[in-house]
Scaffold this motif. Structure first.
Motif, mmCIF file in Angstrom:
data_model
loop_
_atom_site.group_PDB
_atom_site.id
_atom_site.type_symbol
_atom_site.label_atom_id
_atom_site.label_comp_id
_atom_site.label_asym_id
_atom_site.label_seq_id
_atom_site.Cartn_x
_atom_site.Cartn_y
_atom_site.Cartn_z
ATOM 1 N N ALA A 69 -7.948 12.915 -71.313
ATOM 2 C CA ALA A 69 -7.578 12.848 -69.739
ATOM 3 C C ALA A 69 -8.379 11.517 -69.135
ATOM 4 O O ALA A 69 -9.518 11.482 -69.809
ATOM 5 N N HIS A 92 -3.382 12.100 -69.894
ATOM 6 C CA HIS A 92 -3.152 12.793 -68.531
ATOM 7 C C HIS A 92 -4.156 12.057 -67.764
ATOM 8 O O HIS A 92 -5.372 11.943 -67.976
ATOM 9 N N SER A 94 -5.706 12.185 -64.255
ATOM 10 C CA SER A 94 -6.140 12.946 -62.997
ATOM 11 C C SER A 94 -5.911 12.185 -61.653
ATOM 12 O O SER A 94 -6.076 11.081 -61.533
ATOM 13 N N ALA A 120 -12.496 12.936 -65.134
ATOM 14 C CA ALA A 120 -11.443 13.621 -65.449
ATOM 15 C C ALA A 120 -11.472 14.301 -67.008
ATOM 16 O O ALA A 120 -10.081 14.943 -66.951
ATOM 17 N N THR A 122 -12.467 17.025 -67.817
ATOM 18 C CA THR A 122 -12.242 18.471 -67.468
ATOM 19 C C THR A 122 -10.760 18.969 -67.608
ATOM 20 O O THR A 122 -10.357 20.093 -67.591
ATOM 21 N N GLU A 123 -9.799 18.020 -67.021
ATOM 22 C CA GLU A 123 -8.506 18.370 -67.084
ATOM 23 C C GLU A 123 -7.901 18.363 -68.518
ATOM 24 O O GLU A 123 -6.668 18.478 -68.446
ATOM 25 N N LEU A 126 -5.378 20.825 -69.612
ATOM 26 C CA LEU A 126 -4.012 21.007 -69.172
ATOM 27 C C LEU A 126 -2.991 20.261 -70.097
ATOM 28 O O LEU A 126 -1.730 20.476 -69.778
#
Length: 323
Positions: A69, A92, A94, A120, A122-123, A126
């Motif tokens: 991410a 990904h 953010s 980012a 931390t995402e 997902l």
């Protein structure tokens, strides 16, 4: 078949201190630690464990898939990686956070103080692997490197559930992980990468012995710094390999990532474990001689010649034949 490389995507802020940190530390006063180091320079470079490995694989002629991410500020970095043979289609992005930042100061003894802002990253939790595999094909390996801890756990569980061979590379996240998480990330890995200090930390935090770990992973690869690398496994002859000689170290950041890229690149070319370790050591030497984790360069012939110089003509010939 494909190589999926999951891990942090970051920008590196690299500083050099013209002295030794140890000269400023008072052992019995560490609980009151408050020090400041005047640095000589600042280099802002591309980084993150996953892009570093993908870049190294790209330099070896292999296209890998970056899984991680980043923020909307990733545009220029994406272009750089894509120009160097990295598949960034599954990154990904953010909408609210910046790409992670790694801030590191290195002293003259190659000791380091570092701080990491996740942003980012931390995402990354997902991200699901199955749609990526549907796009690129069954993975030869999914390497799960240092990342958002929950993302690492989820990727590991998905690999087990879907039968994807995975590589455990917990590295920087070991300091923040408890024994339960570390055991979860390692159990069933085809390979386990760590440096020597991290291998001891794994044993201390999990309560597992060396034999316990080898009972749970296929192969354990432990880098030993200037002494080289050790490779052990359940069904192989264990061996140690010396590091590349004659290297003038400039900046150690990313050396371990380069070793992993070289090791995986050699395995992907159907070379032996010994050759994989040799290729990893040579690629790591290029990074150690350079400021920045993705600023080294060589031709296939130059690389094979360096392998031959360090590990013998037969090794150089086999590497040259596969690239």
């Amino acid at each position: 078949m494909s190589l999926l490389i999951a891990g942090s995507i970051a920008t590196d802020h690299l500083m050099s201190f013209n002295g030794k940190f140890s000269d400023s530390l008072v052992v019995d006063q560490l609980d009151k630690l408050s020090v400041s180091f005047l640095v000589d320079d600042l280099e802002i470079r591309r980084g993150g464990v996953a892009p570093n490995m993908c870049f190294g694989l790209g330099r070896l002629g292999l296209r890998s898939v970056l899984v991680g991410a980043a923020g909307e500020d990733f545009t220029d970095y994406r272009s750089w990686l894509e120009r160097h043979n990295v598949d960034c289609a599954s990154v990904h992005i953010s909408e609210t956070r910046h790409t992670a930042r790694f801030m590191c100061t290195t002293d003259t003894a190659m000791a380091q103080f570092a701080t990491f802002y996740a942003g980012a990253m931390t995402e990354a939790r997902l991200i699901e692997l199955a749609p990526i595999v549907e796009r690129v094909g069954e993975p030869e390996y999914v390497l799960i490197g240092a990342d958002d801890p929950e993302a690492m756990r989820q990727h590991t569980h998905e690999c087990r559930q879907r039968g994807y061979p995975f590589i455990a590379d917990t590295s920087q996240q070991l300091a923040y992980s408890d024994g339960e998480l570390i055991r979860d990330l390692i159990e069933g890995a085809a390979l386990l990468f760590s440096n020597e200090y991290e291998s001891h930390m794994i044993e201390a935090k999990t309560g597992w012995s060396t034999e316990d770990i080898l009972g749970r992973v296929g192969i354990q690869v432990t880098t030993l710094g200037a002494r080289g690398v050790q490779v052990r496994g359940r069904d192989i002859d264990d061996f140690e390999l010396p590091a590349v000689t004659g290297v003038e170290p400039v900046e150690p950041t990313g050396v371990g990532d380069a070793f992993r890229a070289g090791f995986l690149g050699a395995l992907a070319r159907d070379l032996s474990l010994e050759r994989a370790a040799q290729v990893g050591c040579v690629l790591a030497a290029y990074v150690l001689e350079t400021v920045g984790t993705q600023d080294y360069d060589f031709t296939p012939d130059e690389f094979a010649v360096r392998v031959a110089k360090e590990y013998g003509e037969q090794a150089g010939t086999e590497v040259a034949d596969r690239w």
